[in-house]
Each structure stands twice: as structure tokens, then as C-alpha cells.
Scaffold this motif. Sequence first.
Motif, mmCIF file in Angstrom:
data_model
loop_
_atom_site.group_PDB
_atom_site.id
_atom_site.type_symbol
_atom_site.label_atom_id
_atom_site.label_comp_id
_atom_site.label_asym_id
_atom_site.label_seq_id
_atom_site.Cartn_x
_atom_site.Cartn_y
_atom_site.Cartn_z
ATOM 1 N N SER A 39 51.879 104.825 90.361
ATOM 2 C CA SER A 39 53.157 105.899 91.336
ATOM 3 C C SER A 39 53.627 104.897 91.572
ATOM 4 C CB SER A 39 51.553 105.958 92.640
ATOM 5 O OG SER A 39 50.448 106.533 92.410
ATOM 6 N N LEU A 40 53.338 103.227 92.557
ATOM 7 C CA LEU A 40 54.481 102.453 92.663
ATOM 8 C C LEU A 40 55.673 102.265 91.997
ATOM 9 C CD1 LEU A 40 52.494 99.516 94.360
ATOM 10 C CD2 LEU A 40 53.906 100.844 95.644
ATOM 11 N N SER A 41 55.198 102.383 90.471
ATOM 12 C CA SER A 41 56.202 102.275 89.152
ATOM 13 C C SER A 41 57.425 103.582 89.542
ATOM 14 C CB SER A 41 55.524 102.596 87.587
ATOM 15 O OG SER A 41 55.411 101.466 87.647
ATOM 16 N N VAL A 42 56.561 104.856 89.809
ATOM 17 C CA VAL A 42 57.527 105.561 89.610
ATOM 18 C C VAL A 42 58.075 105.553 91.220
ATOM 19 C CG1 VAL A 42 56.894 108.729 90.325
ATOM 20 C CG2 VAL A 42 55.675 107.503 88.751
ATOM 21 N N MET A 43 57.780 105.674 91.885
ATOM 22 C CA MET A 43 57.798 105.246 93.316
ATOM 23 C C MET A 43 59.077 104.223 93.287
ATOM 24 S SD MET A 43 54.043 105.078 96.143
ATOM 25 C CE MET A 43 56.002 104.254 97.267
ATOM 26 N N THR A 44 59.452 103.082 92.487
ATOM 27 C CA THR A 44 60.102 102.251 92.232
ATOM 28 C C THR A 44 61.530 102.718 91.374
ATOM 29 O OG1 THR A 44 59.030 100.428 92.434
ATOM 30 C CG2 THR A 44 60.794 100.446 91.872
ATOM 31 N N TYR A 45 60.838 103.039 89.885
ATOM 32 C CA TYR A 45 62.025 103.737 89.269
ATOM 33 C C TYR A 45 61.691 104.935 89.217
ATOM 34 C CZ TYR A 45 59.925 99.713 86.766
ATOM 35 O OH TYR A 45 59.840 98.217 86.526
ATOM 36 N N SER A 46 61.943 106.050 89.969
ATOM 37 C CA SER A 46 62.354 107.147 90.321
ATOM 38 C C SER A 46 63.880 106.532 90.919
ATOM 39 C CB SER A 46 61.105 108.199 90.728
ATOM 40 O OG SER A 46 60.671 108.494 89.401
ATOM 41 N N PRO A 47 63.174 106.330 92.500
ATOM 42 C CA PRO A 47 64.508 105.684 93.588
ATOM 43 C C PRO A 47 65.331 105.271 92.790
ATOM 44 C CG PRO A 47 62.567 106.172 94.622
ATOM 45 C CD PRO A 47 61.682 105.998 93.175
ATOM 46 N N SER A 48 65.409 104.476 92.081
ATOM 47 C CA SER A 48 66.556 103.314 91.855
ATOM 48 C C SER A 48 67.222 104.008 90.677
ATOM 49 C CB SER A 48 65.505 102.724 91.161
ATOM 50 O OG SER A 48 66.143 101.357 89.980
ATOM 51 N N LEU A 92 61.240 110.601 85.710
ATOM 52 C CA LEU A 92 59.896 110.604 86.175
ATOM 53 C C LEU A 92 59.228 111.020 84.531
ATOM 54 C CD1 LEU A 92 60.355 112.831 89.334
ATOM 55 C CD2 LEU A 92 58.590 110.473 89.094
ATOM 56 N N PHE A 93 60.008 111.119 83.538
ATOM 57 C CA PHE A 93 59.866 111.930 82.007
ATOM 58 C C PHE A 93 59.146 110.270 81.652
ATOM 59 C CE2 PHE A 93 61.079 115.817 83.142
ATOM 60 C CZ PHE A 93 60.035 116.915 82.582
ATOM 61 N N SER A 94 59.528 109.517 81.737
ATOM 62 C CA SER A 94 59.784 108.321 80.332
ATOM 63 C C SER A 94 58.474 107.861 81.190
ATOM 64 C CB SER A 94 61.637 107.520 81.072
ATOM 65 O OG SER A 94 61.420 107.136 81.185
ATOM 66 N N GLN A 95 58.079 108.055 82.493
ATOM 67 C CA GLN A 95 57.249 107.195 82.893
ATOM 68 C C GLN A 95 55.547 106.570 82.448
ATOM 69 O OE1 GLN A 95 57.337 103.993 85.216
ATOM 70 N NE2 GLN A 95 59.549 105.313 84.810
ATOM 71 N N ALA A 96 55.622 107.866 81.700
ATOM 72 C CA ALA A 96 54.421 108.139 80.584
ATOM 73 C C ALA A 96 54.793 106.787 79.621
ATOM 74 C CB ALA A 96 54.436 109.506 80.648
ATOM 75 N N VAL A 97 55.373 106.841 79.070
ATOM 76 C CA VAL A 97 55.241 105.646 77.626
ATOM 77 C C VAL A 97 56.428 104.555 78.282
ATOM 78 C CG1 VAL A 97 56.431 105.154 76.027
ATOM 79 C CG2 VAL A 97 56.015 108.133 75.786
ATOM 80 N N PHE A 98 56.462 104.404 79.479
ATOM 81 C CA PHE A 98 57.271 102.583 80.130
ATOM 82 C C PHE A 98 56.271 102.897 80.463
ATOM 83 C CE2 PHE A 98 59.069 100.209 83.412
ATOM 84 C CZ PHE A 98 60.010 99.988 82.830
ATOM 85 N N VAL A 99 55.371 103.140 81.540
ATOM 86 C CA VAL A 99 54.265 102.115 82.205
ATOM 87 C C VAL A 99 53.311 101.407 81.746
ATOM 88 C CG1 VAL A 99 52.303 102.629 84.289
ATOM 89 C CG2 VAL A 99 54.768 103.286 84.663
#
Length: 323
Positions: free
Chosen positions: A187-196, A136-143
Amino acid sequence: MNTPPSARVSFGQTEINWDKLDKRRFYVVGAGLFTGVTVALYPVSVVKTRLQVASKEIAERSAFSVIKGILKNDGVPGLYRGFGTVITGAVPARIIFLTALETTKISAFKMIAPFELSEPTKAAIANGIAGMTASLFSQAVFVPIDVVSQKLMVQGYSGHAKYTGGIDVATKIIKSYGVRGLYRGFSLSVMTYSPSSAAWWASYGSSQRVIWRFLGYGGDSDAKTAAPSKSKIVLVQAAGGIIAGATASSITTPLDTIKTRLQVMGHQENRPSAKQVVKTLLAEDGWKGFYRGLGPRFFSMSAWGTTMILTYEYLKRLCATED
């Protein structure tokens, strides 16, 4: 070591906690090690992405045919499209991810310590919480990096536009949609990568404990059991990485396919929504359409995960401070 009881491995210290690491060395050496891993495994991401975005008319339906097509048209450099963009963003993203992972893991172990849970269950919960939080924290940079790199990966393929580089992609996206365009599919990135990430780290943490018990470690008899050798520790960690990759890829590939398609859409006015992407996939291939690229994704997550975790554990040993 000041290690929470639930975070200790009774068969010998095989885990090095955050408070026992030389942080400066950890980040500097880690940047070099993980860059090398990315160089080795990046082509798998390119192949997986192309499989996921291919239109129904495209004949390439296997990873082998995609690789053959890339090498024929672009040579080996074609397998590294978008690599410069990924490397540029990977360092800050990994710093954020690993810092959040390690600090959250310690807190999670402390939080669940009072509960009467088995060691594998505690490890699964603590590692799962840590993996999800770190993602969740890294998505801001990663997306934004993901959006730009994926457009470069598929440029000129299956009708997708061509670009001169990562800056060109970012400039055109911002010009058309503003900064929010770089967060297409967030949103989908969070929904994909966070559960992953949660599934990966939970599986990795718990599977290790199960494997160690199968090998005769763990339980009340540990005091009489010699500590495992370094080679055995590495093999168990590698096995844990493979199990984690299989678990995470099986769970999250459908969301990853939808997310990838959304992120690589062109600049047309009426781009499809996630719902429309789902309908298109169902119309083209049925439910199996959601698992396009499952083979490369499974290989990527298993190979990347296993290589990454062995590199990560090696990095922690290199950067461990003396008591």
C-alpha cells in the motif's frame, strides 16, 4: 503521423508516439540499454536504503560514511547487493510500465484535447495520468523485487539478518508470512511510487514545454522558426529530467522512508506497523527523520531520471518505424 494535436510539439517532431514504434525491437534493445543504466546507478539505491533504515545508534549519518563503510567491509561488490534480484524483475516490470505509460499517455491527451488548456498544462496532466497508471500496473511485479532486494541491501547492517541470496530471502519470507509477505508495504509502495511517477512525468512533460517557449519555440511564430537541433533536444530533455527528479523526490521521500523501513524489518512476530515506524522516526530525529536519504534519493531520481529519459528517448528514435 497520426498524432493527437495536443501531443504534437509545434517546434518540430521531438516526440515519437507508441503507434510509430517497432515494439519487438523496442523491448529487446530497451532491456539491454536499461540494464546498463541500472548497473551504473544501482549503488545509489543501496546507499539511500541504508541511510533510511539505520538505527539511532549507527554513526553513519551521511552518504559518504555509508559508502566508506560498505567499501571497507565488502568492497565494490557490497554496492551491488541485491542487484541480481533487481535485474531479474526489472525487465518484466519495465515492459509493463512502458507499455502502460505510452498507451495511457495517448488516451489522456485525447481526453483533455477539448479543454482550453495551455500546452504545458495539457502535457502535465496527460503525462501525470500516464505515469501514475503505469506505476500502478507495474507494482505487482516491482514490490516483491523491492522487498527482496532491499533486505539484501541492508543484510548484516544495523542489526539486520544475513542471507545467501535472493531465493533465500524469498523462501524465508514465504515460509514465515506466505506470499503476502512479499507484498509487505504494498500500500505504501503504491502511495509512494504512483504519486512519485505522476509527479515525475508531469514535471518532465510540462517543464519541456516551458523550456522550449523560453528558448523561443512554441506559439504562433513557430512556422518561421527552424526546428531545434538534436543536441538542443537532448539538452532540453536532460533539463526536464533534472527538474522532474527534484520535484518527485521532494514530494515522496517521507513515504519512501516509511515504506523502506517496513519492508526490511526482520521476521520477528510483532513487527511494527506504519504508525509505529512514524513514531520511531519522530522520536529519533523529529520531522527531519522522514527525509533520511533525501540527498541520495534526489541524486538517484535526478540522475536515474535524466539518464533514463535520455536513454528512453534515444531508444524510441532507434525503434521508430518509417512513415
